[in-house]
Structures are given as C-alpha cells and as structure tokens.
Design a protein around this motif. Sequence first.
Motif, PDB file in Angstrom:
ATOM      1  N   LEU A 262     -37.004 -82.414-126.620  1.00 35.97           N
ATOM      2  CA  LEU A 262     -37.906 -82.403-125.361  1.00 35.97           C
ATOM      3  C   LEU A 262     -36.579 -82.114-124.324  1.00 35.97           C
ATOM      4  CD1 LEU A 262     -39.336 -86.046-125.775  1.00 35.97           C
ATOM      5  CD2 LEU A 262     -40.371 -84.373-125.384  1.00 35.97           C
ATOM      6  N   ASP A 263     -34.624 -82.218-124.472  1.00 36.11           N
ATOM      7  CA  ASP A 263     -34.219 -81.558-124.203  1.00 36.11           C
ATOM      8  C   ASP A 263     -34.495 -80.227-123.651  1.00 36.11           C
ATOM      9  OD1 ASP A 263     -32.618 -85.028-124.007  1.00 36.11           O
ATOM     10  OD2 ASP A 263     -31.149 -84.876-124.733  1.00 36.11           O
ATOM     11  N   LEU A 264     -33.869 -79.812-124.764  1.00 33.22           N
ATOM     12  CA  LEU A 264     -34.289 -78.290-124.929  1.00 33.22           C
ATOM     13  C   LEU A 264     -35.633 -77.896-123.650  1.00 33.22           C
ATOM     14  CD1 LEU A 264     -32.902 -77.753-127.739  1.00 33.22           C
ATOM     15  CD2 LEU A 264     -31.268 -77.370-125.762  1.00 33.22           C
ATOM     16  N   ALA A 265     -36.322 -77.900-124.285  1.00 31.67           N
ATOM     17  CA  ALA A 265     -37.959 -77.788-124.057  1.00 31.67           C
ATOM     18  C   ALA A 265     -38.023 -77.827-122.364  1.00 31.67           C
ATOM     19  CB  ALA A 265     -38.707 -79.175-123.968  1.00 31.67           C
ATOM     20  N   GLU A 266     -37.137 -78.794-121.592  1.00 24.68           N
ATOM     21  CA  GLU A 266     -37.462 -78.439-120.300  1.00 24.68           C
ATOM     22  C   GLU A 266     -36.512 -77.748-119.404  1.00 24.68           C
ATOM     23  OE1 GLU A 266     -38.412 -81.521-118.647  1.00 24.68           O
ATOM     24  OE2 GLU A 266     -39.109 -82.404-119.812  1.00 24.68           O
ATOM     25  N   VAL A 267     -35.384 -77.028-119.819  1.00 25.14           N
ATOM     26  CA  VAL A 267     -34.811 -76.360-119.438  1.00 25.14           C
ATOM     27  C   VAL A 267     -35.263 -75.012-119.593  1.00 25.14           C
ATOM     28  CG1 VAL A 267     -32.826 -75.020-119.726  1.00 25.14           C
ATOM     29  CG2 VAL A 267     -32.365 -77.060-120.579  1.00 25.14           C
ATOM     30  N   PHE A 268     -36.392 -74.841-121.181  1.00 28.84           N
ATOM     31  CA  PHE A 268     -37.157 -73.195-120.833  1.00 28.84           C
ATOM     32  C   PHE A 268     -38.901 -73.753-120.628  1.00 28.84           C
ATOM     33  CE2 PHE A 268     -34.205 -72.951-124.218  1.00 28.84           C
ATOM     34  CZ  PHE A 268     -33.514 -71.876-123.763  1.00 28.84           C
ATOM     35  N   LYS A 269     -39.368 -75.201-120.002  1.00 27.36           N
ATOM     36  CA  LYS A 269     -40.512 -75.005-119.335  1.00 27.36           C
ATOM     37  C   LYS A 269     -41.175 -73.828-118.516  1.00 27.36           C
ATOM     38  CE  LYS A 269     -41.365 -79.335-120.098  1.00 27.36           C
ATOM     39  NZ  LYS A 269     -41.535 -80.807-119.970  1.00 27.36           N
ATOM     40  N   PRO A 270     -39.577 -73.828-116.821  1.00 28.71           N
ATOM     41  CA  PRO A 270     -40.779 -73.226-116.423  1.00 28.71           C
ATOM     42  C   PRO A 270     -40.904 -71.856-116.676  1.00 28.71           C
ATOM     43  CG  PRO A 270     -38.644 -74.536-115.383  1.00 28.71           C
ATOM     44  CD  PRO A 270     -39.265 -74.482-116.962  1.00 28.71           C
ATOM     45  N   LEU A 271     -40.033 -70.917-117.050  1.00 34.94           N
ATOM     46  CA  LEU A 271     -39.645 -69.406-117.856  1.00 34.94           C
ATOM     47  C   LEU A 271     -41.312 -69.788-118.971  1.00 34.94           C
ATOM     48  CD1 LEU A 271     -39.193 -66.527-118.162  1.00 34.94           C
ATOM     49  CD2 LEU A 271     -37.814 -67.357-120.055  1.00 34.94           C
ATOM     50  N   LEU A 272     -40.826 -70.518-119.781  1.00 36.35           N
ATOM     51  CA  LEU A 272     -42.559 -70.180-121.099  1.00 36.35           C
ATOM     52  C   LEU A 272     -43.599 -70.761-120.443  1.00 36.35           C
ATOM     53  CD1 LEU A 272     -39.478 -70.222-123.968  1.00 36.35           C
ATOM     54  CD2 LEU A 272     -40.361 -68.339-122.906  1.00 36.35           C
ATOM     55  N   VAL A 273     -43.882 -71.454-120.247  1.00 32.28           N
ATOM     56  CA  VAL A 273     -45.266 -72.479-119.752  1.00 32.28           C
ATOM     57  C   VAL A 273     -46.068 -72.203-118.837  1.00 32.28           C
ATOM     58  CG1 VAL A 273     -45.995 -74.619-119.971  1.00 32.28           C
ATOM     59  CG2 VAL A 273     -44.075 -74.106-122.021  1.00 32.28           C
ATOM     60  N   ASP A 274     -44.809 -72.782-117.967  1.00 30.36           N
ATOM     61  CA  ASP A 274     -45.585 -72.319-116.168  1.00 30.36           C
ATOM     62  C   ASP A 274     -45.247 -71.206-115.267  1.00 30.36           C
ATOM     63  OD1 ASP A 274     -44.837 -75.090-116.305  1.00 30.36           O
ATOM     64  OD2 ASP A 274     -43.131 -75.365-114.854  1.00 30.36           O
ATOM     65  N   ARG A 275     -45.141 -70.222-115.678  1.00 26.24           N
ATOM     66  CA  ARG A 275     -45.103 -69.202-115.312  1.00 26.24           C
ATOM     67  C   ARG A 275     -46.684 -67.979-116.623  1.00 26.24           C
ATOM     68  NH1 ARG A 275     -41.258 -66.000-113.612  1.00 26.24           N
ATOM     69  NH2 ARG A 275     -42.291 -64.102-113.800  1.00 26.24           N
ATOM     70  N   MET A 276     -46.641 -68.504-117.931  1.00 24.00           N
ATOM     71  CA  MET A 276     -48.161 -68.591-118.767  1.00 24.00           C
ATOM     72  C   MET A 276     -48.790 -69.150-117.977  1.00 24.00           C
ATOM     73  SD  MET A 276     -48.192 -69.536-122.514  1.00 24.00           S
ATOM     74  CE  MET A 276     -48.830 -71.259-121.900  1.00 24.00           C
ATOM     75  N   ILE A 277     -49.047 -70.367-117.622  1.00 19.70           N
ATOM     76  CA  ILE A 277     -50.173 -70.883-117.144  1.00 19.70           C
ATOM     77  C   ILE A 277     -50.476 -70.199-115.986  1.00 19.70           C
ATOM     78  CG2 ILE A 277     -51.140 -73.118-116.102  1.00 19.70           C
ATOM     79  CD1 ILE A 277     -49.102 -74.470-117.747  1.00 19.70           C
ATOM     80  N   PHE A 278     -49.502 -69.636-114.808  1.00 19.82           N
ATOM     81  CA  PHE A 278     -50.000 -69.253-113.606  1.00 19.82           C
ATOM     82  C   PHE A 278     -50.492 -67.595-114.429  1.00 19.82           C
ATOM     83  CE2 PHE A 278     -45.913 -71.340-111.497  1.00 19.82           C
ATOM     84  CZ  PHE A 278     -46.916 -72.282-110.716  1.00 19.82           C
ATOM     85  N   ARG A 279     -50.819 -67.036-115.193  1.00 20.88           N
ATOM     86  CA  ARG A 279     -51.058 -65.651-115.350  1.00 20.88           C
ATOM     87  C   ARG A 279     -52.049 -65.549-116.019  1.00 20.88           C
ATOM     88  NH1 ARG A 279     -48.355 -61.147-119.879  1.00 20.88           N
ATOM     89  NH2 ARG A 279     -50.336 -59.958-120.442  1.00 20.88           N
ATOM     90  N   LEU A 280     -52.350 -66.885-116.718  1.00 22.92           N
ATOM     91  CA  LEU A 280     -53.931 -66.715-117.307  1.00 22.92           C
ATOM     92  C   LEU A 280     -54.831 -66.920-116.327  1.00 22.92           C
ATOM     93  CD1 LEU A 280     -52.287 -69.155-120.495  1.00 22.92           C
ATOM     94  CD2 LEU A 280     -53.372 -66.100-120.275  1.00 22.92           C
ATOM     95  N   LEU A 281     -54.359 -68.143-115.563  1.00 23.18           N
ATOM     96  CA  LEU A 281     -55.154 -68.766-114.854  1.00 23.18           C
ATOM     97  C   LEU A 281     -55.425 -67.679-113.410  1.00 23.18           C
ATOM     98  CD1 LEU A 281     -54.399 -72.412-114.215  1.00 23.18           C
ATOM     99  CD2 LEU A 281     -56.354 -71.306-115.761  1.00 23.18           C
ATOM    100  N   LYS A 282     -55.183 -67.357-112.830  1.00 26.80           N
ATOM    101  CA  LYS A 282     -54.873 -66.020-111.912  1.00 26.80           C
ATOM    102  C   LYS A 282     -55.604 -64.414-112.321  1.00 26.80           C
ATOM    103  CE  LYS A 282     -51.098 -65.253-108.919  1.00 26.80           C
ATOM    104  NZ  LYS A 282     -51.796 -65.782-107.585  1.00 26.80           N
ATOM    105  N   THR A 283     -55.160 -64.428-113.587  1.00 25.03           N
ATOM    106  CA  THR A 283     -56.367 -63.045-114.366  1.00 25.03           C
ATOM    107  C   THR A 283     -57.059 -63.977-114.464  1.00 25.03           C
ATOM    108  OG1 THR A 283     -55.202 -63.041-116.753  1.00 25.03           O
ATOM    109  CG2 THR A 283     -53.856 -61.401-114.453  1.00 25.03           C
ATOM    110  N   GLY A 284     -57.439 -64.158-115.027  1.00 21.65           N
ATOM    111  CA  GLY A 284     -59.086 -64.838-114.998  1.00 21.65           C
ATOM    112  C   GLY A 284     -59.321 -65.045-116.696  1.00 21.65           C
TER     113      GLY A 284
END
Length: 361
Positions: A262-284
């Motif tokens: 959980l500690d280390l995941a906090e560091v990578f969520k903006p790059l790996l999770v959040d950017r992925m979500i934006f792409r999947l939703l914006k591209t439809g």
Amino acid sequence: MKRPHYLFSSGRLRRQHNTLCLERTTGERLPDDAPDDEGLPSAEADGARSPFPVEAVDSLYLFGEIDINSKLVTFLGQQGIPTFFYDYYGNYTATLFPREGQLSGRLRVDQARHYLSAKRRLVLARAFVEAALFNIERVIKYYQPRLAGEKQAAVQATLLELKKDRDALPLTVDIPTLMAVEGRIRDRYYRLWPHFLGPEVAARFPFNKRERRPPSNELNALISFGNSLCYSTVLRQIYRTALDPTIAYLHEPGDRRFSLALDLAEVFKPLLVDRMIFRLLKTGELNPRHFEKYLGGCYLTEAGRKIVVSHWDERLSQTVQHRTMNKKVSYERLIRHECYKLVRHLCDPVGDPYQGFHMWW
C-alpha cells in the motif's frame, strides 16, 4: 520472457505433466455471496482444455471461479509463481505465495527497527507522500495546458493548495497527521477529474467524491479496480526482493494485508492507474455498459475488467529512458527499482537515503 497471465474463464486449473492447463466450465458463474451458495463450483469443468507453458508465467491473476488442488499449489511453489485471487465483483481477495526465495534476516531486522523508531518511520512515510504528491502534480500539469477559463483557474487554485500541503509535510509530527495531509491532497486532486475528462465524459461518468466499499458509481468502481491491480503488481515486485511486505511505514501494519505494498502503490498510482483511467474513458474504450449495479454498489463487468487488464498489462510493458541507468526501463521494472531503493535506505539510511520515485517526463 515471463509475463503475468490473467485468467477470466472459470474452471479447474491443474498441472499437466510439466506445464499448466485450464479445464474450462461451460456454466455461468454465480456470485460468491449468493444466499444459497454452498461453496461448490458453479459448474463442472467439462469445456475445452487450454494448456499454456509454465516457463512463460511470471504470476497468475485469477478473475474467474477457479478450482485448484495441492498438486498445483506444490507445482506453482516449485516454479516460484505467485497467484492473485479476485472475487465475482473484481475485488482483490487473496494471494498464494510460494515459499520465500529471497530471505535476509538482517534486512528484516532493519525493516522492523525503522518501523519501531517513530523518527525513522516518519522519514519514510513522508517520502512516500511527497513522491505521490509530486507525481499528482505532474499529472495535473500534463492536462493543464488543455484547459481554459474557469477550469484553468480551478487547476491553478488547486496547485497553490497542493503547494501548501507540500510545505506542511516537514511539519507533520506523527503518522495520523501525515495521513490527514495525504487524504486532503487526494480530495483536492479528485475534484479536478471532471475537468480532465471533459464535459462529455464527465456527463457520462459523474464523479463528486471518492467512495469505497462498495464503490458508488462507475468512476469509483474503476478507481478501486485499478488500485487493486496496482497493489498486486507492487506486491509481486516486493516478493522478488527480501523485503517483508507486512512491515510498512505510512500505512499501519495490520492483519490480513500486505501494508508495504500500500505504501509503495501510493507513489505509482498517479502514473499507472490515474493516467490509465483518463485514457480509457476519453477514448471511449470503456462506457457505461461495462458497469453493473449490484447490492448498492457499482462494479465493472467481466468485459470491462478484460479491457482494463489488457491496457494495464500493456502499460506495465511501456518503457522510458532512465536518467541514471542510461537505458530503457519498463514501468513494471521501475517498481522493482523502487523496492531496491527502499532496501538500500533500510541498510544505510545516512549513506543512501530513500527518495520516492518522481516522474521526469
């Protein structure tokens, strides 16, 4: 090259000679928490057999209803393959780890010593939050030039607030205060998401605040599923080192969870999770039909989970030119390097202090 394998089909996973084989079921999977569930398989394994070479498997992610036996567990242990289990709704539930291959009593003692020292623990916890904040700001600044008017003003105001949060980090004197600052950072960040997604996407996927257990709407469901993928990926990389995943610094170590992930995941969520979500939703690629409501919560359908997992696996394989190693490194490998940085800090906090991963692109 070994890669994670994601199994969405239900059936029986077994050892076949010296490889793996999935015997599929043809029936429909039932919810794990159905009132009349007796713990038996939803259907017998009477479908097609799909063998796949164990030499190509780094880890297994089981999203379907999978039966296993002790022969398979022994085989996976011999091959050093961790297995991650997800329930009917796509929630991470458990991990089957092989016997530890990377052991270091000295490192475990150092890890515990840093946890027991309030001062040393706070240093590491601050580093995790500072790195997460830095990467959140990078994501915000990536989308900032695409905005105008009131949206641009909202971003500017949020960046000023985040600067105050950054200035407050060195003043935190205990972990609860630091966690409060981290929560405030996330809340401010999430309020900008409708601006990043654009009016059309934001109308299809309304998002007011982060809600868990259960996620209240589609975007919360997507965040929860993405975070669980990030958590299990980080845990897989921790397993490849001698770190003890139960001893953490930002999140309180507890029962039935690997808090260091959980500690280390906090560091990578903006790059790996959040950017992925934006792409999947914006591209439809994801739309409302990939979600379903059940017992007061919202969850991804199996088709939706397959889309997310496919993109997740592709994202982990992406590479970036490393600034100090002078070679291309995959996003997944960056997580392993982060574990090694933590190991070096634990062994020599003065000579090799830990600084969390900062995006440089």
